[in-house]
Design a protein around this motif. Structure first.
Motif, PDB file in Angstrom:
ATOM      1  N   PRO A 171       0.820  -1.212   0.000  1.00  0.00           N
ATOM      2  CA  PRO A 171       0.000   0.000   0.000  1.00  0.00           C
ATOM      3  C   PRO A 171       0.854   1.262   0.000  1.00  0.00           C
ATOM      4  CG  PRO A 171       0.008  -1.000   2.170  1.00  0.00           C
ATOM      5  CD  PRO A 171       0.726  -1.949   1.253  1.00  0.00           C
ATOM      6  N   ARG A 172       0.305   2.296  -0.604  1.00  0.00           N
ATOM      7  CA  ARG A 172       0.911   3.629  -0.617  1.00  0.00           C
ATOM      8  C   ARG A 172      -0.030   4.514   0.192  1.00  0.00           C
ATOM      9  NH1 ARG A 172       0.352   3.988  -6.804  1.00  0.00           N
ATOM     10  NH2 ARG A 172      -1.618   3.214  -6.029  1.00  0.00           N
ATOM     11  N   PRO A 173       0.251   4.697   1.486  1.00  0.00           N
ATOM     12  CA  PRO A 173      -0.719   5.335   2.386  1.00  0.00           C
ATOM     13  C   PRO A 173      -1.326   6.636   1.877  1.00  0.00           C
ATOM     14  CG  PRO A 173       1.085   4.436   3.654  1.00  0.00           C
ATOM     15  CD  PRO A 173       1.450   4.272   2.205  1.00  0.00           C
ATOM     16  N   LYS A 174      -0.535   7.568   1.427  1.00  0.00           N
ATOM     17  CA  LYS A 174      -1.085   8.865   1.002  1.00  0.00           C
ATOM     18  C   LYS A 174      -1.919   8.748  -0.269  1.00  0.00           C
ATOM     19  CE  LYS A 174       1.641  12.148   3.393  1.00  0.00           C
ATOM     20  NZ  LYS A 174       0.737  12.384   4.459  1.00  0.00           N
ATOM     21  N   ILE A 175      -1.600   7.795  -1.113  1.00  0.00           N
ATOM     22  CA  ILE A 175      -2.290   7.628  -2.389  1.00  0.00           C
ATOM     23  C   ILE A 175      -3.501   6.704  -2.258  1.00  0.00           C
ATOM     24  CG2 ILE A 175      -2.054   6.716  -4.744  1.00  0.00           C
ATOM     25  CD1 ILE A 175       0.935   7.558  -4.537  1.00  0.00           C
ATOM     26  N   ASP A 176      -3.366   5.621  -1.490  1.00  0.00           N
ATOM     27  CA  ASP A 176      -4.384   4.576  -1.447  1.00  0.00           C
ATOM     28  C   ASP A 176      -5.427   4.729  -0.345  1.00  0.00           C
ATOM     29  OD1 ASP A 176      -3.072   3.339  -3.565  1.00  0.00           O
ATOM     30  OD2 ASP A 176      -1.842   2.109  -2.239  1.00  0.00           O
ATOM     31  N   ALA A 177      -5.147   5.507   0.688  1.00  0.00           N
ATOM     32  CA  ALA A 177      -6.022   5.561   1.867  1.00  0.00           C
ATOM     33  C   ALA A 177      -7.453   5.961   1.536  1.00  0.00           C
ATOM     34  CB  ALA A 177      -5.435   6.508   2.910  1.00  0.00           C
ATOM     35  N   GLU A 178      -7.632   6.966   0.713  1.00  0.00           N
ATOM     36  CA  GLU A 178      -8.990   7.444   0.429  1.00  0.00           C
ATOM     37  C   GLU A 178      -9.829   6.391  -0.298  1.00  0.00           C
ATOM     38  OE1 GLU A 178     -11.193  11.299  -1.530  1.00  0.00           O
ATOM     39  OE2 GLU A 178      -9.143  11.502  -0.754  1.00  0.00           O
ATOM     40  N   ALA A 179      -9.241   5.729  -1.280  1.00  0.00           N
ATOM     41  CA  ALA A 179      -9.977   4.696  -2.028  1.00  0.00           C
ATOM     42  C   ALA A 179     -10.298   3.493  -1.144  1.00  0.00           C
ATOM     43  CB  ALA A 179      -9.172   4.256  -3.242  1.00  0.00           C
ATOM     44  N   ILE A 180      -9.342   3.090  -0.308  1.00  0.00           N
ATOM     45  CA  ILE A 180      -9.588   1.950   0.589  1.00  0.00           C
ATOM     46  C   ILE A 180     -10.655   2.314   1.609  1.00  0.00           C
ATOM     47  CG2 ILE A 180      -8.578   0.461   2.360  1.00  0.00           C
ATOM     48  CD1 ILE A 180      -5.924   0.651   0.766  1.00  0.00           C
ATOM     49  N   TYR A 181     -10.572   3.536   2.144  1.00  0.00           N
ATOM     50  CA  TYR A 181     -11.592   3.974   3.091  1.00  0.00           C
ATOM     51  C   TYR A 181     -12.984   3.950   2.450  1.00  0.00           C
ATOM     52  CZ  TYR A 181     -14.576   6.641   6.083  1.00  0.00           C
ATOM     53  OH  TYR A 181     -15.641   7.009   6.857  1.00  0.00           O
ATOM     54  N   ALA A 182     -13.094   4.399   1.221  1.00  0.00           N
ATOM     55  CA  ALA A 182     -14.385   4.403   0.528  1.00  0.00           C
ATOM     56  C   ALA A 182     -14.945   2.987   0.413  1.00  0.00           C
ATOM     57  CB  ALA A 182     -14.245   5.040  -0.849  1.00  0.00           C
ATOM     58  N   LEU A 183     -14.089   2.021   0.124  1.00  0.00           N
ATOM     59  CA  LEU A 183     -14.543   0.626   0.044  1.00  0.00           C
ATOM     60  C   LEU A 183     -15.029   0.133   1.400  1.00  0.00           C
ATOM     61  CD1 LEU A 183     -11.700  -0.811  -2.204  1.00  0.00           C
ATOM     62  CD2 LEU A 183     -14.099  -0.469  -2.862  1.00  0.00           C
ATOM     63  N   ILE A 184     -14.285   0.471   2.449  1.00  0.00           N
ATOM     64  CA  ILE A 184     -14.691   0.081   3.809  1.00  0.00           C
ATOM     65  C   ILE A 184     -16.018   0.725   4.151  1.00  0.00           C
ATOM     66  CG2 ILE A 184     -14.121   0.322   6.268  1.00  0.00           C
ATOM     67  CD1 ILE A 184     -11.120   0.198   5.364  1.00  0.00           C
ATOM     68  N   ASP A 185     -16.139   2.010   3.896  1.00  0.00           N
ATOM     69  CA  ASP A 185     -17.354   2.736   4.243  1.00  0.00           C
ATOM     70  C   ASP A 185     -18.566   2.207   3.493  1.00  0.00           C
ATOM     71  OD1 ASP A 185     -18.464   4.782   5.890  1.00  0.00           O
ATOM     72  OD2 ASP A 185     -18.617   6.081   4.125  1.00  0.00           O
TER      73      ASP A 185
ATOM     74  N   ASN B 158     -15.310  -0.574  12.297  1.00  0.00           N
ATOM     75  CA  ASN B 158     -16.046   0.447  13.045  1.00  0.00           C
ATOM     76  C   ASN B 158     -15.145   1.577  13.545  1.00  0.00           C
ATOM     77  OD1 ASN B 158     -18.602  -0.727  12.786  1.00  0.00           O
ATOM     78  ND2 ASN B 158     -18.137  -2.163  14.421  1.00  0.00           N
ATOM     79  N   PHE B 159     -13.848   1.361  13.581  1.00  0.00           N
ATOM     80  CA  PHE B 159     -12.915   2.387  14.043  1.00  0.00           C
ATOM     81  C   PHE B 159     -12.432   3.287  12.901  1.00  0.00           C
ATOM     82  CE2 PHE B 159     -12.584  -1.096  17.088  1.00  0.00           C
ATOM     83  CZ  PHE B 159     -12.905  -0.419  18.255  1.00  0.00           C
ATOM     84  N   MET B 160     -12.750   2.932  11.689  1.00  0.00           N
ATOM     85  CA  MET B 160     -12.371   3.743  10.536  1.00  0.00           C
ATOM     86  C   MET B 160     -13.472   4.769  10.302  1.00  0.00           C
ATOM     87  SD  MET B 160      -9.522   2.703   9.398  1.00  0.00           S
ATOM     88  CE  MET B 160      -8.462   1.355   9.851  1.00  0.00           C
ATOM     89  N   LYS B 161     -13.237   5.992  10.772  1.00  0.00           N
ATOM     90  CA  LYS B 161     -14.256   7.050  10.695  1.00  0.00           C
ATOM     91  C   LYS B 161     -14.000   8.039   9.561  1.00  0.00           C
ATOM     92  CE  LYS B 161     -16.248   5.687  14.523  1.00  0.00           C
ATOM     93  NZ  LYS B 161     -17.444   4.910  14.478  1.00  0.00           N
ATOM     94  N   LYS B 162     -12.751   8.056   9.045  1.00  0.00           N
ATOM     95  CA  LYS B 162     -12.402   8.999   7.982  1.00  0.00           C
ATOM     96  C   LYS B 162     -11.177   8.468   7.245  1.00  0.00           C
ATOM     97  CE  LYS B 162      -9.999  11.895  11.333  1.00  0.00           C
ATOM     98  NZ  LYS B 162     -10.309  11.526  12.644  1.00  0.00           N
ATOM     99  N   PRO B 163     -10.906   8.966   6.046  1.00  0.00           N
ATOM    100  CA  PRO B 163      -9.753   8.476   5.276  1.00  0.00           C
ATOM    101  C   PRO B 163      -8.425   8.577   6.030  1.00  0.00           C
ATOM    102  CG  PRO B 163     -11.168   9.772   3.862  1.00  0.00           C
ATOM    103  CD  PRO B 163     -11.700   9.918   5.268  1.00  0.00           C
ATOM    104  N   GLU B 164      -8.292   9.578   6.871  1.00  0.00           N
ATOM    105  CA  GLU B 164      -7.055   9.744   7.639  1.00  0.00           C
ATOM    106  C   GLU B 164      -6.814   8.565   8.591  1.00  0.00           C
ATOM    107  OE1 GLU B 164      -8.380  13.565   6.080  1.00  0.00           O
ATOM    108  OE2 GLU B 164      -9.423  12.107   7.329  1.00  0.00           O
ATOM    109  N   ASP B 165      -7.893   7.953   9.092  1.00  0.00           N
ATOM    110  CA  ASP B 165      -7.749   6.764   9.945  1.00  0.00           C
ATOM    111  C   ASP B 165      -7.139   5.620   9.147  1.00  0.00           C
ATOM    112  OD1 ASP B 165      -8.932   8.154  12.057  1.00  0.00           O
ATOM    113  OD2 ASP B 165     -10.936   7.371  11.595  1.00  0.00           O
ATOM    114  N   GLU B 166      -7.587   5.463   7.933  1.00  0.00           N
ATOM    115  CA  GLU B 166      -7.035   4.410   7.068  1.00  0.00           C
ATOM    116  C   GLU B 166      -5.579   4.715   6.730  1.00  0.00           C
ATOM    117  OE1 GLU B 166      -6.554   0.962   4.948  1.00  0.00           O
ATOM    118  OE2 GLU B 166      -8.105   1.506   6.372  1.00  0.00           O
TER     119      GLU B 166
END
Length: 62
Positions: free
Chosen positions: A15-29, A43-51
Motif C-alpha cells: 500500500p501507498r498510504p497517502k495515495i491509497d487511503a482514500e480509495a480503501i476507506y471508501a470501500l470500507i465505508d 467500526n474504528f475507521m471514521k475517515k480516510p485519515e484513519d485508514e
C-alpha cells in the motif's frame, strides 16, 4: 513500489498510504454493515485519515 504480477489482470502491491487511503476507506465505508460483524476494526475507521494512519503503521511493521 513493490509489485508482484499474478496474471494479466491481477497483481499484488504494497500500500501507498497517502495515495491509497482514500480509495480503501471508501470501500470500507461502502461495505461497513456487511464487514463489521467479522472485521470489527471497520467500526474504528471514521475517515480516510484513519485508514492512512493504519497503512503507515502496517508499512512500519513490514
Amino acid at each position: 513500489m513493490f509489485q508482484f504480477k499474478i496474471d494479466e489482470e491481477v497483481s499484488l502491491a504494497l500500500p501507498r498510504p497517502k495515495i491509497d487511503a482514500e480509495a480503501i476507506y471508501a470501500l470500507i465505508d461502502d461495505s461497513r454493515d456487511e464487514i463489521a460483524p467479522w472485521l470489527t476494526w471497520a467500526n474504528f475507521m471514521k475517515k480516510p485519515e484513519d485508514e492512512e494512519k493504519f497503512l503507515v503503521k502496517t508499512m512500519e511493521h513490514f
